[in-house]
Design an enzyme around this catalytic site. Structure first.
Site, mmCIF file in Angstrom:
data_model
loop_
_atom_site.group_PDB
_atom_site.id
_atom_site.type_symbol
_atom_site.label_atom_id
_atom_site.label_comp_id
_atom_site.label_asym_id
_atom_site.label_seq_id
_atom_site.Cartn_x
_atom_site.Cartn_y
_atom_site.Cartn_z
ATOM 1 N N ARG A 88 65.488 29.465 13.081
ATOM 2 C CA ARG A 88 66.447 30.441 13.594
ATOM 3 C C ARG A 88 67.766 29.794 13.978
ATOM 4 O O ARG A 88 68.673 30.469 14.433
ATOM 5 C CB ARG A 88 65.868 31.070 14.856
ATOM 6 N N ARG A 153 57.105 46.677 22.732
ATOM 7 C CA ARG A 153 57.374 45.293 23.136
ATOM 8 C C ARG A 153 58.465 45.273 24.199
ATOM 9 O O ARG A 153 59.443 46.006 24.083
ATOM 10 C CB ARG A 153 57.841 44.496 21.907
ATOM 11 N N ARG A 164 69.537 40.538 21.339
ATOM 12 C CA ARG A 164 68.907 39.802 20.227
ATOM 13 C C ARG A 164 69.794 39.828 18.993
ATOM 14 O O ARG A 164 69.887 38.846 18.263
ATOM 15 C CB ARG A 164 67.532 40.408 19.906
HETATM 16 P P1 AP5 Z 1 60.143 37.658 16.782
HETATM 17 O O1 AP5 Z 1 58.870 38.285 17.096
HETATM 18 O O2 AP5 Z 1 60.263 36.784 15.567
HETATM 19 O O3 AP5 Z 1 61.241 38.816 16.762
HETATM 20 P P2 AP5 Z 1 62.376 39.161 15.715
HETATM 21 O O4 AP5 Z 1 62.929 38.244 14.743
HETATM 22 O O5 AP5 Z 1 63.394 39.700 16.615
HETATM 23 O O6 AP5 Z 1 61.614 39.943 14.712
HETATM 24 P P3 AP5 Z 1 61.008 41.329 14.902
HETATM 25 O O7 AP5 Z 1 59.558 41.148 15.087
HETATM 26 O O8 AP5 Z 1 61.735 42.128 15.941
HETATM 27 O O9 AP5 Z 1 61.436 42.003 13.526
HETATM 28 P P4 AP5 Z 1 60.852 41.904 12.068
HETATM 29 O O10 AP5 Z 1 61.971 41.542 11.163
HETATM 30 O O11 AP5 Z 1 59.611 41.072 11.995
HETATM 31 O O12 AP5 Z 1 60.536 43.441 11.833
HETATM 32 P P5 AP5 Z 1 59.128 44.217 11.715
HETATM 33 O O13 AP5 Z 1 58.463 43.850 10.437
HETATM 34 O O14 AP5 Z 1 58.337 44.093 12.960
HETATM 35 O O15 AP5 Z 1 60.676 36.798 18.016
HETATM 36 C C1 AP5 Z 1 60.663 37.307 19.326
HETATM 37 C C2 AP5 Z 1 61.342 36.315 20.258
HETATM 38 O O16 AP5 Z 1 60.652 35.048 20.246
HETATM 39 C C3 AP5 Z 1 62.792 35.971 19.902
HETATM 40 O O17 AP5 Z 1 63.712 36.917 20.386
HETATM 41 C C4 AP5 Z 1 62.929 34.601 20.587
HETATM 42 O O18 AP5 Z 1 63.103 34.752 21.968
HETATM 43 C C5 AP5 Z 1 61.577 33.954 20.339
HETATM 44 N N1 AP5 Z 1 61.517 33.174 19.096
HETATM 45 C C6 AP5 Z 1 60.758 33.430 18.004
HETATM 46 N N2 AP5 Z 1 60.959 32.504 17.048
HETATM 47 C C7 AP5 Z 1 61.896 31.651 17.548
HETATM 48 C C8 AP5 Z 1 62.553 30.500 17.018
HETATM 49 N N3 AP5 Z 1 62.303 30.049 15.761
HETATM 50 N N4 AP5 Z 1 63.461 29.872 17.793
HETATM 51 C C9 AP5 Z 1 63.725 30.299 19.045
HETATM 52 N N5 AP5 Z 1 63.147 31.393 19.611
HETATM 53 C C10 AP5 Z 1 62.235 32.055 18.856
HETATM 54 O O19 AP5 Z 1 59.683 45.718 11.553
HETATM 55 C C11 AP5 Z 1 60.350 46.377 12.624
HETATM 56 C C12 AP5 Z 1 59.999 47.880 12.603
HETATM 57 O O20 AP5 Z 1 60.490 48.460 11.403
HETATM 58 C C13 AP5 Z 1 58.487 48.141 12.618
HETATM 59 O O21 AP5 Z 1 58.233 49.277 13.387
HETATM 60 C C14 AP5 Z 1 58.131 48.394 11.145
HETATM 61 O O22 AP5 Z 1 57.031 49.267 11.026
HETATM 62 C C15 AP5 Z 1 59.424 49.030 10.638
HETATM 63 N N6 AP5 Z 1 59.705 48.690 9.236
HETATM 64 C C16 AP5 Z 1 59.623 47.468 8.666
HETATM 65 N N7 AP5 Z 1 59.977 47.515 7.376
HETATM 66 C C17 AP5 Z 1 60.317 48.818 7.119
HETATM 67 C C18 AP5 Z 1 60.789 49.507 5.962
HETATM 68 N N8 AP5 Z 1 60.996 48.888 4.808
HETATM 69 N N9 AP5 Z 1 61.035 50.833 6.069
HETATM 70 C C19 AP5 Z 1 60.848 51.493 7.246
HETATM 71 N N10 AP5 Z 1 60.400 50.889 8.376
HETATM 72 C C20 AP5 Z 1 60.129 49.571 8.322
#
Ligand code: AP5
Length: 209
Positions: A88, A153, A164
């Site tokens: 990241r 969450r 974020r």
């Molecule tokens: P993390 O859990 O990785 O959060 P994020 O990157 O903010 O990712 P998300 O889980 O929010 O999103 P995603 O892209 O995976 O989307 P999702 O598939 O769930 O990290 C959380 C925290 O941990 C960070 O803020 C940080 O503090 C820390 N952290 C983690 N890694 C780190 C690192 N390397 N360095 C430093 N800190 C770190 O989909 C989202 C929603 O959309 C769901 O409801 C899903 O059902 C829906 N959806 C998905 N795709 C579609 C589609 N094509 N059409 C319609 N709906 C969809």
């Protein structure tokens, strides 16, 4: 196959990575999920991470690099893995490059407005971590896979999502140029319907295996 899903919060990294993991039989390494587990268990990493995660800030690079280095060294990663949420920062990417060569980087793109909408409707299983969206739950409150309660969450609260996003644009977006230079990055429209995204990924991976 060593894959990376890059993209802003809510772009669908975790959703796509879970599908690819099941289809190709390689583990999904979600650093967010690992941190949430550690926070729940109250480990030293979890306690250190909590103050950052709850505010939507990044956990320090040295913690994350060690965590991923250890995870990738596990036997189940010998046949490949999918990184979801790491690296990241450019410092994390440089450290990763010292112990791992990636095959494909999928760069998911999506507008900020769509992200806010998605994350406010996201529900995750408090037990197994499976992810859902309220628009497709039909009012169901429990996980389809394990029956656990579905929760919002803490870092999906609207003000934390905006934080974020700001962190993403400042600290993670520079990775696009970093990985573009490797010639291994492919763009994936995160706003596509899920099955279209899955088809696109399968087409790209056809040429890798
Ligand atoms: P993390 O859990 O990785 O959060 P994020 O990157 O903010 O990712 P998300 O889980 O929010 O999103 P995603 O892209 O995976 O989307 P999702 O598939 O769930 O990290 C959380 C925290 O941990 C960070 O803020 C940080 O503090 C820390 N952290 C983690 N890694 C780190 C690192 N390397 N360095 C430093 N800190 C770190 O989909 C989202 C929603 O959309 C769901 O409801 C899903 O059902 C829906 N959806 C998905 N795709 C579609 C589609 N094509 N059409 C319609 N709906 C969809």
């Amino acid at each position: 196959m060593k894959l990376l899903f890059l993209g802003p919060p809510g772009a669908g990294k975790g959703t796509q990575a879970a599908i690819v993991s099941e289809r190709y039989g390689i583990p999904q390494i979600s650093t967010g999920a690992i941190l949430r587990e550690a926070m729940k268990a109250g480990t030293s990493v979890g306690l250190r991470a909590k103050e950052y995660v709850d505010q939507g800030q990044l956990v320090p690079d040295e913690v994350m690099i060690e965590l991923v280095r250890d995870r990738i060294a596990q036997p189940d990663c010998e046949g490949g893995f999918i990184l979801d949420g790491f690296p990241r920062t450019v410092a994390q990417a440089e450290a990763l490059g010292e112990f791992c060569e990636l095959d494909v980087i999928f760069n998911l793109t999506i507008q900020d407005e769509a992200i806010v909408k998605r994350l406010s409707g996201r529900r995750v299983c408090g037990d197994c971590g499976a992810t859902y969206h309220t628009s497709r739950l039909g009012g169901r409150l429990n996980c389809e896979q394990c029956g656990g309660a579905l929760i919002l969450r803490k870092d999906d609260a609207p003000e934390t999502v905006l934080n974020r996003l700001a962190v993403y644009h400042k600290q993670t977006a520079p990775l696009e140029a970093y990985y573009e230079a490797t010639g291994k990055m492919t763009a994936l429209d995160g706003a596509l319907a899920l099955d279209e995204g899955v088809r696109h990924i399968a087409n790209v991976l056809e040429n890798v295996r």
